[in-house]
Design a protein around this motif. Structure first.
Motif, PDB file in Angstrom:
ATOM      1  N   ALA A 132       0.843  -1.199   0.000  1.00  0.00           N
ATOM      2  CA  ALA A 132       0.000   0.000   0.000  1.00  0.00           C
ATOM      3  C   ALA A 132       0.874   1.243   0.000  1.00  0.00           C
ATOM      4  CB  ALA A 132      -0.918   0.008   1.220  1.00  0.00           C
ATOM      5  N   ALA A 133       0.465   2.263  -0.758  1.00  0.00           N
ATOM      6  CA  ALA A 133       1.246   3.495  -0.820  1.00  0.00           C
ATOM      7  C   ALA A 133       0.443   4.577  -1.528  1.00  0.00           C
ATOM      8  CB  ALA A 133       2.563   3.264  -1.574  1.00  0.00           C
ATOM      9  N   TRP A 134       0.863   5.812  -1.318  1.00  0.00           N
ATOM     10  CA  TRP A 134       0.399   6.922  -2.160  1.00  0.00           C
ATOM     11  C   TRP A 134       1.317   6.946  -3.360  1.00  0.00           C
ATOM     12  CZ3 TRP A 134      -3.115  11.220  -1.034  1.00  0.00           C
ATOM     13  CH2 TRP A 134      -3.142  12.185  -2.057  1.00  0.00           C
ATOM     14  N   THR A 135       0.819   6.567  -4.521  1.00  0.00           N
ATOM     15  CA  THR A 135       1.662   6.456  -5.712  1.00  0.00           C
ATOM     16  C   THR A 135       1.372   7.521  -6.770  1.00  0.00           C
ATOM     17  OG1 THR A 135       0.120   4.858  -6.665  1.00  0.00           O
ATOM     18  CG2 THR A 135       1.985   3.983  -5.409  1.00  0.00           C
ATOM     19  N   ALA A 153       0.540   7.860   4.206  1.00  0.00           N
ATOM     20  CA  ALA A 153       0.490   6.596   3.459  1.00  0.00           C
ATOM     21  C   ALA A 153       1.861   5.984   3.253  1.00  0.00           C
ATOM     22  CB  ALA A 153      -0.184   6.833   2.113  1.00  0.00           C
ATOM     23  N   ASN A 154       2.866   6.819   3.051  1.00  0.00           N
ATOM     24  CA  ASN A 154       4.187   6.328   2.665  1.00  0.00           C
ATOM     25  C   ASN A 154       5.186   6.244   3.810  1.00  0.00           C
ATOM     26  OD1 ASN A 154       3.241   6.160   0.063  1.00  0.00           O
ATOM     27  ND2 ASN A 154       4.128   8.108  -0.598  1.00  0.00           N
ATOM     28  N   ARG A 155       4.891   6.906   4.920  1.00  0.00           N
ATOM     29  CA  ARG A 155       5.832   6.914   6.057  1.00  0.00           C
ATOM     30  C   ARG A 155       5.178   6.437   7.353  1.00  0.00           C
ATOM     31  NH1 ARG A 155       7.075  12.712   7.453  1.00  0.00           N
ATOM     32  NH2 ARG A 155       5.111  12.435   8.607  1.00  0.00           N
ATOM     33  N   PRO A 185      23.629   2.632 -12.644  1.00  0.00           N
ATOM     34  CA  PRO A 185      22.590   2.064 -11.791  1.00  0.00           C
ATOM     35  C   PRO A 185      22.883   2.250 -10.301  1.00  0.00           C
ATOM     36  CG  PRO A 185      23.062   0.582 -13.597  1.00  0.00           C
ATOM     37  CD  PRO A 185      24.103   1.656 -13.658  1.00  0.00           C
ATOM     38  N   TYR A 186      21.857   2.559  -9.560  1.00  0.00           N
ATOM     39  CA  TYR A 186      21.991   2.783  -8.123  1.00  0.00           C
ATOM     40  C   TYR A 186      22.127   1.474  -7.370  1.00  0.00           C
ATOM     41  CZ  TYR A 186      20.701   7.703  -8.673  1.00  0.00           C
ATOM     42  OH  TYR A 186      20.690   9.034  -9.029  1.00  0.00           O
ATOM     43  N   VAL A 187      22.989   1.488  -6.362  1.00  0.00           N
ATOM     44  CA  VAL A 187      23.105   0.354  -5.438  1.00  0.00           C
ATOM     45  C   VAL A 187      22.470   0.764  -4.111  1.00  0.00           C
ATOM     46  CG1 VAL A 187      25.156  -0.591  -6.537  1.00  0.00           C
ATOM     47  CG2 VAL A 187      25.415   1.096  -4.699  1.00  0.00           C
ATOM     48  N   GLU A 188      22.260  -0.221  -3.262  1.00  0.00           N
ATOM     49  CA  GLU A 188      21.516   0.016  -2.023  1.00  0.00           C
ATOM     50  C   GLU A 188      22.209   0.990  -1.084  1.00  0.00           C
ATOM     51  OE1 GLU A 188      20.107  -3.871  -3.716  1.00  0.00           O
ATOM     52  OE2 GLU A 188      22.034  -2.829  -3.493  1.00  0.00           O
ATOM     53  N   THR A 189      23.529   1.103  -1.184  1.00  0.00           N
ATOM     54  CA  THR A 189      24.262   1.982  -0.269  1.00  0.00           C
ATOM     55  C   THR A 189      24.352   3.420  -0.771  1.00  0.00           C
ATOM     56  OG1 THR A 189      26.314   1.223  -1.328  1.00  0.00           O
ATOM     57  CG2 THR A 189      25.648   0.119   0.711  1.00  0.00           C
ATOM     58  N   ASP A 190      23.853   3.697  -1.970  1.00  0.00           N
ATOM     59  CA  ASP A 190      23.859   5.081  -2.453  1.00  0.00           C
ATOM     60  C   ASP A 190      22.918   5.925  -1.594  1.00  0.00           C
ATOM     61  OD1 ASP A 190      25.662   4.891  -4.610  1.00  0.00           O
ATOM     62  OD2 ASP A 190      24.102   4.077  -5.916  1.00  0.00           O
ATOM     63  N   PRO A 191      23.309   7.169  -1.286  1.00  0.00           N
ATOM     64  CA  PRO A 191      22.425   8.028  -0.494  1.00  0.00           C
ATOM     65  C   PRO A 191      21.179   8.398  -1.286  1.00  0.00           C
ATOM     66  CG  PRO A 191      24.306   9.275  -1.293  1.00  0.00           C
ATOM     67  CD  PRO A 191      24.590   7.836  -1.614  1.00  0.00           C
ATOM     68  N   THR A 192      20.056   8.458  -0.603  1.00  0.00           N
ATOM     69  CA  THR A 192      18.825   8.874  -1.264  1.00  0.00           C
ATOM     70  C   THR A 192      18.856  10.380  -1.502  1.00  0.00           C
ATOM     71  OG1 THR A 192      17.689   9.105   0.857  1.00  0.00           O
ATOM     72  CG2 THR A 192      17.473   6.992  -0.291  1.00  0.00           C
ATOM     73  N   SER A 193      18.139  10.796  -2.543  1.00  0.00           N
ATOM     74  CA  SER A 193      18.135  12.216  -2.924  1.00  0.00           C
ATOM     75  C   SER A 193      16.865  12.525  -3.705  1.00  0.00           C
ATOM     76  CB  SER A 193      19.372  12.532  -3.769  1.00  0.00           C
ATOM     77  OG  SER A 193      19.509  11.571  -4.822  1.00  0.00           O
ATOM     78  N   PRO A 194      15.692  12.341  -3.092  1.00  0.00           N
ATOM     79  CA  PRO A 194      14.430  12.527  -3.818  1.00  0.00           C
ATOM     80  C   PRO A 194      14.217  13.969  -4.242  1.00  0.00           C
ATOM     81  CG  PRO A 194      14.026  12.290  -1.469  1.00  0.00           C
ATOM     82  CD  PRO A 194      15.479  11.984  -1.675  1.00  0.00           C
ATOM     83  N   THR A 195      13.494  14.138  -5.343  1.00  0.00           N
ATOM     84  CA  THR A 195      13.270  15.481  -5.881  1.00  0.00           C
ATOM     85  C   THR A 195      11.834  15.958  -5.724  1.00  0.00           C
ATOM     86  OG1 THR A 195      12.799  14.589  -8.078  1.00  0.00           O
ATOM     87  CG2 THR A 195      15.103  15.150  -7.581  1.00  0.00           C
ATOM     88  N   GLY A 196      10.948  15.114  -5.198  1.00  0.00           N
ATOM     89  CA  GLY A 196       9.550  15.492  -5.037  1.00  0.00           C
ATOM     90  C   GLY A 196       8.967  14.897  -3.771  1.00  0.00           C
ATOM     91  N   VAL A 197       7.733  15.251  -3.490  1.00  0.00           N
ATOM     92  CA  VAL A 197       7.067  14.800  -2.271  1.00  0.00           C
ATOM     93  C   VAL A 197       6.923  13.276  -2.249  1.00  0.00           C
ATOM     94  CG1 VAL A 197       4.886  14.832  -1.001  1.00  0.00           C
ATOM     95  CG2 VAL A 197       5.855  16.966  -1.882  1.00  0.00           C
ATOM     96  N   TYR A 198       6.531  12.693  -3.376  1.00  0.00           N
ATOM     97  CA  TYR A 198       6.383  11.238  -3.424  1.00  0.00           C
ATOM     98  C   TYR A 198       7.689  10.546  -3.051  1.00  0.00           C
ATOM     99  CZ  TYR A 198       6.251   6.558  -5.454  1.00  0.00           C
ATOM    100  OH  TYR A 198       6.365   5.197  -5.647  1.00  0.00           O
ATOM    101  N   GLY A 199       8.764  10.889  -3.735  1.00  0.00           N
ATOM    102  CA  GLY A 199      10.056  10.273  -3.456  1.00  0.00           C
ATOM    103  C   GLY A 199      10.534  10.555  -2.039  1.00  0.00           C
ATOM    104  N   ARG A 200      10.303  11.783  -1.558  1.00  0.00           N
ATOM    105  CA  ARG A 200      10.735  12.129  -0.200  1.00  0.00           C
ATOM    106  C   ARG A 200       9.983  11.315   0.848  1.00  0.00           C
ATOM    107  NH1 ARG A 200       8.427  15.415   3.247  1.00  0.00           N
ATOM    108  NH2 ARG A 200       7.252  16.598   1.687  1.00  0.00           N
ATOM    109  N   THR A 201       8.660  11.191   0.692  1.00  0.00           N
ATOM    110  CA  THR A 201       7.898  10.436   1.687  1.00  0.00           C
ATOM    111  C   THR A 201       8.215   8.946   1.621  1.00  0.00           C
ATOM    112  OG1 THR A 201       5.979  10.326   0.181  1.00  0.00           O
ATOM    113  CG2 THR A 201       6.028  12.121   1.788  1.00  0.00           C
ATOM    114  N   LYS A 202       8.548   8.440   0.435  1.00  0.00           N
ATOM    115  CA  LYS A 202       8.943   7.032   0.337  1.00  0.00           C
ATOM    116  C   LYS A 202      10.314   6.817   0.985  1.00  0.00           C
ATOM    117  CE  LYS A 202       7.165   4.011  -1.440  1.00  0.00           C
ATOM    118  NZ  LYS A 202       6.236   2.983  -0.875  1.00  0.00           N
TER     119      LYS A 202
END
Length: 294
Positions: free
Chosen positions: A58-61, A76-78, A111-128
């Motif tokens: 479940a998520a806000w997608t 929904a996402n956090r 391609p991103y690996v799991e240890t790369d730092p997150t850097s979301p650019t929008g609300v959806y990505g940030r809340t995820k």
């Protein structure tokens, strides 16, 4: 496999695929019975089902709508997933939380690996991204799966939208400068069930972040073109598909230009690798054309 698998996300693509592949052991829940906006409903369903494992699909997608509804997206996402993670920690059962490639800005170039730092650019990505952190803080034994560009033969998704648009228009314009990996929901469901077979009651030793996306890569233009070519084999018209730039199709939320995910860790730890996206797409288009549009 022991007991029931509680799957959130109701009639969503992944929840549907899990129900089909997992059979009677999968117990799907969604609104209004299970609602992250009503925390009491989460605990109630958890108590009623008494699951052996939980998969949070479940998520806000709605990526663009999230820009105007950040509080709802955060619940929904956090907040909701964190509560579900705590319940699983208290019950000492496996918890798999589904996340997204949009936790990255797409500027890495590889391609991103799991240890790369997150850097979301929008609300959806940030809340995820916040959801990932909240889930792992609430339940360090959680498994977080990041996936990308999910589609299936059920529900609303990009592939279905392109097939419908191609049947009505001689020309389509599709963004061609965003790169990623389409992921078939059936393939992702099979991977999740395989992971649960491996973790058993020893999920804490497998805890952490993993990437789980379709094999290979393409663009939205490439995905649309491939889907329409597959549809043409069934007698559908083949429109001209024109690649455009992201700047030519402005949206409220910025999309990552290159959100490819390196999925080697998933195979290394669990022996699981999702099939090539192109092969899975053909099977999905075949099913879609046999399914009435909702």
């Amino acid at each position: 496999m022991k007991g029931a698998i509680l799957v959130t996300g109701g009639a969503g693509q992944l929840a549907t695929s899990l129900a089909v592949r997992g059979g009677p052991r999968v117990h799907r829940v969604g609104r209004p019975t299970f609602d992250f906006d009503r925390p009491d409903s989460i605990a109630l369903v958890f108590e009623q089902v008494a699951p052996w494992a939980v998969v949070n699909a479940a998520a806000w997608t709605a990526v663009d709508a999230a820009e105007a509804h950040p509080e709802e997206a955060a619940r929904a996402n956090r907040d909701g997933p964190a509560l579900l993670a705590r319940l699983c920690a208290k019950a000492a059962i496996p918890f798999i939380h589904i996340s997204t490639d949009y936790v990255f800005d797409g500027d890495k170039g590889t391609p991103y690996v799991e240890t790369d730092p997150t850097s979301p650019t929008g609300v959806y990505g940030r809340t995820k991204a916040e959801g990932e952190q909240a889930v792992l803080a609430a339940n360090p034994g959680s498994i977080v799966l990041r996936t990308s560009w999910v589609y299936s033969a059920t529900g609303k998704n990009f592939v279905r939208t392109m097939l419908n648009a191609g049947a009505r228009n001689a020309t389509l314009k599709v963004v061609g400068d965003q790169r990623g990996a389409p992921t078939n929901a059936d393939d992702l469901a099979a991977a999740i069930l395989a992971i649960l077979d491996v973790v058993g009651d020893d999920s804490p030793s497998y805890a952490g972040l993993y990437h789980a996306a379709g094999g290979g890569e393409t663009t939205w233009h490439g995905l649309a073109s491939a889907a329409l070519h597959d549809a043409a084999r069934h007698g559908r018209p083949m429109p001209e598909v024109i690649a455009i730039c992201t700047a030519d199709w402005p949206t409220p939320a910025r999309r990552p230009p290159d959100s490819r995910l390196n999925c080697d860790k998933l195979e290394r730890v669990f022996g699981v690798r999702l099939p090539p996206w192109r092969r899975s797409l053909t099977a999905t288009v075949d099913r879609l054309l046999a399914t009435p549009d909702p």
